[in-house]
Design an enzyme around this catalytic site. Structure first.
Site, PDB file in Angstrom:
ATOM      1  N   ASP A   1     -14.144  75.115 109.504  1.00  0.00           N
ATOM      2  CA  ASP A   1     -13.811  75.727 108.222  1.00  0.00           C
ATOM      3  C   ASP A   1     -12.354  76.180 108.209  1.00  0.00           C
ATOM      4  O   ASP A   1     -11.722  76.335 109.268  1.00  0.00           O
ATOM      5  CB  ASP A   1     -14.751  76.934 108.017  1.00  0.00           C
ATOM      6  CG  ASP A   1     -15.025  77.238 106.566  1.00  0.00           C
ATOM      7  OD1 ASP A   1     -14.308  76.717 105.700  1.00  0.00           O
ATOM      8  OD2 ASP A   1     -15.963  78.013 106.295  1.00  0.00           O
TER       9      ASP A   1
ATOM     10  N   ASP B   1     -18.221  74.696  97.937  1.00  0.00           N
ATOM     11  CA  ASP B   1     -19.152  75.799  98.152  1.00  0.00           C
ATOM     12  C   ASP B   1     -20.142  75.912  96.998  1.00  0.00           C
ATOM     13  O   ASP B   1     -21.041  76.743  97.032  1.00  0.00           O
ATOM     14  CB  ASP B   1     -18.398  77.119  98.288  1.00  0.00           C
ATOM     15  CG  ASP B   1     -17.999  77.366  99.727  1.00  0.00           C
ATOM     16  OD1 ASP B   1     -18.391  76.573 100.590  1.00  0.00           O
ATOM     17  OD2 ASP B   1     -17.280  78.352  99.982  1.00  0.00           O
TER      18      ASP B   1
HETATM   19  C1  DGJ Z   1     -16.841  78.827 103.521  1.00  0.00           C
HETATM   20  C2  DGJ Z   1     -17.721  77.623 103.639  1.00  0.00           C
HETATM   21  O1  DGJ Z   1     -17.395  76.691 102.658  1.00  0.00           O
HETATM   22  C3  DGJ Z   1     -19.171  78.053 103.570  1.00  0.00           C
HETATM   23  O2  DGJ Z   1     -20.003  76.931 103.564  1.00  0.00           O
HETATM   24  C4  DGJ Z   1     -19.454  78.955 104.720  1.00  0.00           C
HETATM   25  O3  DGJ Z   1     -19.330  78.244 105.919  1.00  0.00           O
HETATM   26  C5  DGJ Z   1     -18.500  80.143 104.701  1.00  0.00           C
HETATM   27  N1  DGJ Z   1     -17.127  79.739 104.604  1.00  0.00           N
HETATM   28  C6  DGJ Z   1     -18.669  80.983 105.925  1.00  0.00           C
HETATM   29  O4  DGJ Z   1     -17.769  82.016 105.971  1.00  0.00           O
END
Ligand code: DGJ
Length: 774
Positions: free
Chosen positions: A476, A539
């Site tokens: 991430d 997300d």
């Molecule tokens: C952002 C990601 O896109 C989510 O899927 C998740 O992993 C969160 N960060 C975790 O902090």
């Protein structure tokens, strides 16, 4: 094949020709890019513009050599400043001897069959041929190389540019495009993928107007605002009709795509590193290599151009170890628990995941250091023993014992001020002296332009990967870059530093499947895909919003590179409540995952999800690697869409029908234009839904022998066991019928529950599987 005919350079892929020539002055002039054409010494001269005189106020590059040649009036392979080409230069460089004006002319050409990856920037694999055109300044020893590559099987041309400074003076590069393509306007529109967090990659079209249109990123990442992919298309072009040129850049930082239209209706396209904040210095003997850019063409609309890009990316861009590999179906705990989990809860979810047929369990954020929420802990890697009593290894072993693979979330580029690494090494974070840093998600960014920071990440990530049986990593990166040093090199050095880390880790752990993530799609690009074969696109896990996001991405990216999850029926981002049955079909058009508390479902929901996973696994090859077609685009909020994946041999296909807002007077749905074999028989079967009783509210009293309160406990109880009838839209029929129009069963319209009615509701959806039967 790449060949030279006199002064002409002919680049031919399976179905396309790209042709340019060096003119008398030594400039490179574009003649043609389109469907493959037959040419010989004579006919080749018929191609291209017929400029017999310099127009009006144009200046002549070199009157003694060619009194008719003005660079401003031509379609050029690369544009220079200060020699009369008043369109946007592809390169802007400066040194003390010369200033800004350089006189680059043809010097030599070389065609190579052995391709060397110099590993400075991510390069496509399996390229078969390369054409290098070297241009040299007429006075100074500065060389500019334009590189063209092809892979024989694919209809994509790959390009990049190399600059070599052999002068004593430092050469400052202010701009250097990876690709320029000039052509004639055919009433073109440009299509970009624009958006923001949870609303990434929405396709947006606009007509070209005189002047310059720019699509770019300045955030330090390739960004969720404007993706690196774009295309130009005839205004009238559709899914399967009209001309389309599409482009992409293998780069993960600030980028710029530019489309200029001049008074003569010449279209001037460039793609490369964004010149903003960019001023790269080359000392004597140093070279600069730009990122690679891709281009393709279709004369049959954008389904074909997207398939050409997708095939090339699948075979030549993604990490070699995962090219063509089926992706696992996973469960991720993020939306199920956020930071609030312990080993028992994770195991409880994992047990259900195994029972439902899932293959990989992914532990998301919150497993390390002080990380109880997103204000702290990033940059540390010690396991939080309060949450995971037996550590990572203990958990991974238990997950493996259940029969699932174990995967882990990390955000190596992030650093919290409230972390032990920041306390020891505040200099690891990007910041400027004397001004307060700006925070994003309460965190700073590791300075990957520094080798010591790259090494810290390589070592710490390796230690984690060595500590347990980790077979997948979700990498991430949750913020943009601010407070950067002003040397004009920082952004590019950051990206190069990142690539060094990724190259090292993916070579060291070739069997680990890395998934790219940046708050969803904030760094979704071909540079990242080269190392990490799949990307969490957004997300936003709301299936209807995902039609815009995934539908946008599939103009330029393959399904196997994009991941999509079925999340809780009440979606956390949009608060839209949709049955699992309707959420799955959109996620099925991607690498499928689930992201919800599987251990909190009703038995009916369990049954629905189990059957989805089994359907997906049965058709995974097709769903991840089939040719993607848009049959009907989602044009506006509330609109419906129809997609298809089809096997290249036409033996099977899956159609996704995605309803928008339900109409009181629903139109008939006709399935057509599928391009199946005529004269062959196909079986079409709907992957039908179990409709939960509760979604019919008090209407259930019309079919039940007794009266119940639709919001009462009895309804909740019956809902666990009893469902409304599924529709039975199944046929065996000739391919010609499906190509010309099969009318599906009518939709519910205030009436009619039976197996002859499609009950769709707002944002309902269906999958249809089509198979050739002998
Ligand atoms: C952002 C990601 O896109 C989510 O899927 C998740 O992993 C969160 N960060 C975790 O902090």
């Amino acid at each position: 094949m790449i060949r030279q005919i006199d002064n002409y350079f002919v680049i031919e892929t399976k179905n396309l020709s790209y042709i340019f020539h060096k003119n008398k002055v030594g400039y490179l002039v574009n003649d043609y890019f389109g469907n493959k054409i037959q040419i010989d010494e004579q006919s080749i001269e018929s191609l291209g513009l017929k400029e017999a005189f310099p127009k009006g106020t144009s200046t002549i590059v070199d009157e003694s050599v060619d009194p008719t040649f003005s660079a401003d009036n031509q379609l050029l392979e690369y544009s220079f400043a200060g020699k009369g080409d008043n369109k946007e230069p592809a390169i802007i460089i400066k040194n003390d001897k010369r200033g800004y004006v350089f006189d680059f002319r043809f010097f030599k050409a070389e065609i190579k069959k052995e391709i060397v990856d110099i590993k400075l920037v991510p390069m496509p694999n399996h390229l078969d041929e390369e054409l290098i055109i070297s241009l040299k300044d007429s006075d100074l020893n500065i060389v500019l190389e334009l590189h063209y590559y092809i892979a024989n099987e694919f209809d994509v041309i790959v390009r990049n540019t190399v600059l070599i400074n052999n002068e004593d003076e430092v050469l400052s590069i202010r701009k250097i495009a990876s690709l320029q393509f000039d052509t004639i306007n055919k009433n073109f529109e440009v299509l970009n993928l624009n958006g923001a967090w949870i609303g990434e990659s929405h396709p947006e079209k606009q007509k070209l107007h005189r002047g310059i249109y720019i699509n770019d990123s300045k955030s330090g990442l390739s960004s969720n605002a404007h993706n690196t992919f774009f295309l130009i298309k005839e205004e009238k072009a559709t899914m399967d009709y009209g001309e389309v040129y599409s482009f992409n850049l293998m780069y993960s930082g600030n980028h710029q795509e530019l489309v200029e239209l001049n008074a003569y209706d010449h279209v001037h396209i460039q793609s490369g590193i964004n010149p903003i904040f960019f001023d790269y210095k080359l000392n004597k003997g140093e070279i600069f290599v730009t990122p690679f850019a891709l281009m393709t063409y279709s004369a049959k609309g954008y389904n074909l151009s997207s398939q050409r890009m997708a095939d090339f990316i699948n075979a030549c861009v993604v990490n070699e170890h995962f090219a063509g590999h089926l992706r696992p179906v996973l469960i991720n705990n993020w939306e199920a628990t956020y930071f609030n989990f312990n080993e028992a809860k994770l195991i409880s979810i994992a047990k259900k995941a195994k029972a439902f047929g899932l293959e990989l369990f992914v532990l998301d954020d919150g497993w390390f250091g002080r990380r109880t929420n997103d204000t702290k802990g990033l940059g540390d890697y010690d396991v939080n023993k309060k949450k995971l009593r037996h550590g990572l290894k203990g958990l991974a072993d238990k997950i493996n014992k259940l029969g699932l693979k174990f995967g882990l979330w990390m955000e190596p580029e992030g650093i919290s001020v409230d972390s032990s690494i920041f306390e020891q090494h505040p200099e690891y974070a990007i910041s400027l002296e004397r001004i307060k840093p700006s925070f994003g998600r309460h965190q700073l960014v590791m300075n990957l332009a520094k080798k010591e920071v790259q090494d810290y990440l390589i070592n710490s990530v390796s230690e984690v990967l060595d500590s347990a049986n980790i077979e997948y990593v979700k990498w991430d990166m949750n913020r943009n870059i601010t407070d950067f040093p002003g040397n004009g090199q920082f952004h590019h050095d950051f990206v190069l530093g990142l690539y060094r880390v990724l190259e090292t880790l993916t070579s060291k752990y070739p069997t680990i499947l890395f998934e790219n993530c940046s708050s969803g799609g904030n760094r979704l690009d071909l540079g990242m895909l080269h190392y990490f074969p799949q990307t969490w696109a957004s997300d936003c896990s709301d299936h209807y919003e995902r039609i815009s996001i995934q539908g946008g991405l599939y103009f330029g990216y393959p399904l196997s590179c994009i991941t999509g999850h079925v999340s809780a029926h009440l979606n956390h981002q949009l608060l839209r409540d949709t049955p699992y049955a309707d959420k799955f079909p959109v996620a099925a058009f991607s690498c499928l995952g689930y992201e919800l508390a599987l251990d909190e479902l009703t038995s009916l929901q369990e049954k629905v999800i189990k059957s989805q996973i089994s359907f997906y696994k049965d058709h995974r090859q097709l769903l991840q690697y089939g040719d993607f077609y848009k049959i009907k685009e989602k044009e506006y909020a509330g609109d419906s869409a129809v997609w298809m994946v089809k096997a290249k041999d036409n033996k099977e296909a899956i159609i996704g029908y995605f309803n928008g807002l339900q109409s009181a007077t629903p139109k008939e749905t006709i399935i057509r234009h599928l391009g199946l074999e005529e004269g062959k028989r196909y079986q079409l079967s709907v992957f039908a839904h179990d409709h939960e009783l509760k979604h019919f509210g008090s209407l259930v009293n019309m079919v039940l022998p007794f009266h119940i309160n639709p919001d009462g406990a009895l309804m909740r109880l019956i809902n666990k066991y009893k469902t409304m009838p599924k529709e039975n839209d199944n046929y065996v029929l000739d391919g010609s019928i499906l190509n010309n129009g099969l009318i599906l069963k009518s939709e519910w319209a205030g009436n009619g529950v039976s197996e002859d009615v499609r009950i769709l509701k707002d944002f309902g959806s269906r999958l249809y599987y089509i198979k050739m039967v002998e």
